[in-house]
Design a protein around this motif. Sequence first.
Motif, PDB file in Angstrom:
ATOM      1  N   ARG A 133      29.361  69.489  43.605  1.00 38.20           N
ATOM      2  CA  ARG A 133      28.964  70.023  42.285  1.00 38.20           C
ATOM      3  C   ARG A 133      28.631  68.883  41.322  1.00 38.20           C
ATOM      4  N   ALA A 134      29.444  67.843  41.343  1.00 34.98           N
ATOM      5  CA  ALA A 134      29.186  66.718  40.434  1.00 34.98           C
ATOM      6  C   ALA A 134      27.871  66.035  40.800  1.00 34.98           C
ATOM      7  N   MET A 135      27.601  65.892  42.085  1.00 40.21           N
ATOM      8  CA  MET A 135      26.329  65.262  42.482  1.00 40.21           C
ATOM      9  C   MET A 135      25.147  66.138  42.098  1.00 40.21           C
ATOM     10  N   GLN A 136      25.336  67.456  42.163  1.00 40.46           N
ATOM     11  CA  GLN A 136      24.248  68.359  41.752  1.00 40.46           C
ATOM     12  C   GLN A 136      23.997  68.242  40.250  1.00 40.46           C
ATOM     13  N   ASP A 137      25.076  68.095  39.486  1.00 40.10           N
ATOM     14  CA  ASP A 137      24.900  67.953  38.037  1.00 40.10           C
ATOM     15  C   ASP A 137      24.248  66.628  37.670  1.00 40.10           C
ATOM     16  N   GLU A 138      24.619  65.581  38.376  1.00 41.48           N
ATOM     17  CA  GLU A 138      24.178  64.249  37.960  1.00 41.48           C
ATOM     18  C   GLU A 138      22.889  63.759  38.606  1.00 41.48           C
ATOM     19  N   TYR A 139      22.677  64.128  39.858  1.00 37.50           N
ATOM     20  CA  TYR A 139      21.595  63.469  40.587  1.00 37.50           C
ATOM     21  C   TYR A 139      20.596  64.411  41.264  1.00 37.50           C
ATOM     22  N   LEU A 140      21.092  65.436  41.942  1.00 34.79           N
ATOM     23  CA  LEU A 140      20.250  66.152  42.901  1.00 34.79           C
ATOM     24  C   LEU A 140      19.305  67.140  42.231  1.00 34.79           C
ATOM     25  N   ALA A 141      18.041  67.090  42.632  1.00 33.39           N
ATOM     26  CA  ALA A 141      17.061  68.069  42.150  1.00 33.39           C
ATOM     27  C   ALA A 141      16.843  69.156  43.193  1.00 33.39           C
ATOM     28  N   HIS A 142      17.215  68.853  44.433  1.00 35.29           N
ATOM     29  CA  HIS A 142      16.960  69.796  45.520  1.00 35.29           C
ATOM     30  C   HIS A 142      18.275  70.227  46.162  1.00 35.29           C
ATOM     31  N   LEU A 143      18.528  71.531  46.149  1.00 34.01           N
ATOM     32  CA  LEU A 143      19.700  72.029  46.878  1.00 34.01           C
ATOM     33  C   LEU A 143      19.405  71.903  48.368  1.00 34.01           C
ATOM     34  N   PRO A 144      20.422  71.651  49.178  1.00 32.40           N
ATOM     35  CA  PRO A 144      20.159  71.576  50.626  1.00 32.40           C
ATOM     36  C   PRO A 144      19.576  72.894  51.144  1.00 32.40           C
ATOM     37  N   THR A 145      18.556  72.792  51.960  1.00 37.51           N
ATOM     38  CA  THR A 145      17.962  73.991  52.562  1.00 37.51           C
ATOM     39  C   THR A 145      18.305  74.077  54.048  1.00 37.51           C
ATOM     40  N   ARG A 146      18.918  73.015  54.568  1.00 43.84           N
ATOM     41  CA  ARG A 146      19.320  72.997  55.980  1.00 43.84           C
ATOM     42  C   ARG A 146      20.819  72.725  56.070  1.00 43.84           C
ATOM     43  N   THR A 147      21.424  73.243  57.111  1.00 42.70           N
ATOM     44  CA  THR A 147      22.878  73.117  57.251  1.00 42.70           C
ATOM     45  C   THR A 147      23.298  71.645  57.356  1.00 42.70           C
ATOM     46  N   ILE A 148      24.499  71.378  56.875  1.00 40.99           N
ATOM     47  CA  ILE A 148      25.099  70.043  57.009  1.00 40.99           C
ATOM     48  C   ILE A 148      26.433  70.231  57.722  1.00 40.99           C
ATOM     49  N   ARG A 149      26.616  69.509  58.818  1.00 36.44           N
ATOM     50  CA  ARG A 149      27.906  69.564  59.529  1.00 36.44           C
ATOM     51  C   ARG A 149      28.813  68.463  58.998  1.00 36.44           C
ATOM     52  N   LEU A 150      30.018  68.851  58.615  1.00 41.60           N
ATOM     53  CA  LEU A 150      31.021  67.864  58.189  1.00 41.60           C
ATOM     54  C   LEU A 150      32.176  67.947  59.177  1.00 41.60           C
ATOM     55  N   LEU A 151      32.367  66.909  59.974  1.00 40.24           N
ATOM     56  CA  LEU A 151      33.436  66.923  60.983  1.00 40.24           C
ATOM     57  C   LEU A 151      34.532  65.955  60.579  1.00 40.24           C
ATOM     58  N   LEU A 152      35.718  66.516  60.336  1.00 43.98           N
ATOM     59  CA  LEU A 152      36.842  65.758  59.778  1.00 43.98           C
ATOM     60  C   LEU A 152      37.927  65.590  60.836  1.00 43.98           C
ATOM     61  N   PHE A 153      38.377  64.355  61.006  1.00 44.32           N
ATOM     62  CA  PHE A 153      39.428  64.101  61.990  1.00 44.32           C
ATOM     63  C   PHE A 153      40.594  63.377  61.333  1.00 44.32           C
ATOM     64  N   ARG A 154      41.805  63.764  61.757  1.00 47.20           N
ATOM     65  CA  ARG A 154      42.976  63.345  60.982  1.00 47.20           C
ATOM     66  C   ARG A 154      43.404  61.899  61.207  1.00 47.20           C
ATOM     67  N   ASN A 155      42.992  61.304  62.309  1.00 46.14           N
ATOM     68  CA  ASN A 155      43.354  59.894  62.527  1.00 46.14           C
ATOM     69  C   ASN A 155      42.327  59.224  63.436  1.00 46.14           C
ATOM     70  N   SER A 156      42.511  57.920  63.646  1.00 45.58           N
ATOM     71  CA  SER A 156      41.498  57.176  64.401  1.00 45.58           C
ATOM     72  C   SER A 156      41.450  57.604  65.868  1.00 45.58           C
ATOM     73  N   ASP A 157      42.580  58.070  66.410  1.00 43.43           N
ATOM     74  CA  ASP A 157      42.559  58.501  67.813  1.00 43.43           C
ATOM     75  C   ASP A 157      41.632  59.695  68.012  1.00 43.43           C
ATOM     76  N   SER A 158      41.829  60.743  67.190  1.00 40.21           N
ATOM     77  CA  SER A 158      40.991  61.938  67.376  1.00 40.21           C
ATOM     78  C   SER A 158      39.553  61.661  66.938  1.00 40.21           C
ATOM     79  N   TYR A 159      39.390  60.862  65.882  1.00 40.01           N
ATOM     80  CA  TYR A 159      38.038  60.502  65.414  1.00 40.01           C
ATOM     81  C   TYR A 159      37.272  59.767  66.523  1.00 40.01           C
TER      82      TYR A 159
END
Length: 326
Positions: free
Chosen positions: A112-138
């Motif tokens: 939301r903050a990046m949309q307020d400050e910088y972005l003119a274009h909302l994403p039109t394509r999906t973005i995958r965010l993959l989060l891993f809890r430590n370096s082993d699983s990452y």
Amino acid sequence: MDHRRFALLFIAPILFVSASVMLTRICRYPIEKMVSANEFETLDADALTAAPTQPVYDPRLTACCISDADKLRAQLGEECSVVIHPPFVIGGDFSNEELRRWYHRTIHPATRAMQDEYLAHLPTRTIRLLLFRNSDSYDHYCETLFGDRYLSVYGYYRPVERTVMVNVGTGSGSLVHELTHALMDQDFSSAPPWLQEGLASLHEQAVVLRKQDQLQLCGRVNWRLPRLRQAMLEGRLEPIQSLFTSESLLNEQEALNYARARYFCLYLQSRGVLSLFYQSFRDWGYTQDPTGRKTLQEIFGEKAYGNLHHDFSKWLRELDTDAYST
Ligand SMILES: [Zn+2]
């Protein structure tokens, strides 16, 4: 079977494997101890609830997210969960509830903050965010999904798959760093490396604050500062203008290049022109101004642009780290 033969066939392999495992752990330990934490915070609890209207994404994006989430569940397996918050498909070795918490506490306010400050274009394509809890699983999932090994201890963004891989054990700021790359990719993909990495690393240690009707991502000092100040003290700091023409930050001076890019963005933010610079630069277009130099000349004026390195160095020397700490 005599004792020597028994030892050779059974005990020796066990000793060898145990020694290898121990050696791996010993070698990894100093690396993990050296990793600096990146922290992102939303200090203003009312910031989001009082924020202006929510962005409205194309409904077709939700359908794409649902379909991509099904594929991702199959790829990640039962150890991981996947949740949807368009335009994001969020997965990793957390429960659904934990992934939703990551969304509400970190991903949503930063976006939301990046949309307020910088972005003119909302994403039109999906973005995958993959989060891993430590370096082993990452490390495990980087290799399993993409065959990637040891690219970064924090995380990285794969533009072709629009996928962020992040070790959130290094801090929530690592996620916001990579999220910045993913959002810029659909807003200003031709931004030069110094701005892509400068803004992303600015956000790895930042707070979201509400300023009037806008949310703002305010950068704070972090572990990259001492390296930059040391270079300045030793007279190794090249004119800041040389940063703009760098085709890549990835050379033997990589860590210093990232620090210069980050603190130049913080300098622009402290002068109140970072948001204006980003928007003007993007709108001017890559063919008109591939490095950002013309936009900076326009904002600062010809004379001040000529004095930019001097002013940046002075600001860096006098930077009040208490005022910029989290
Ligand atoms: Zn980056």
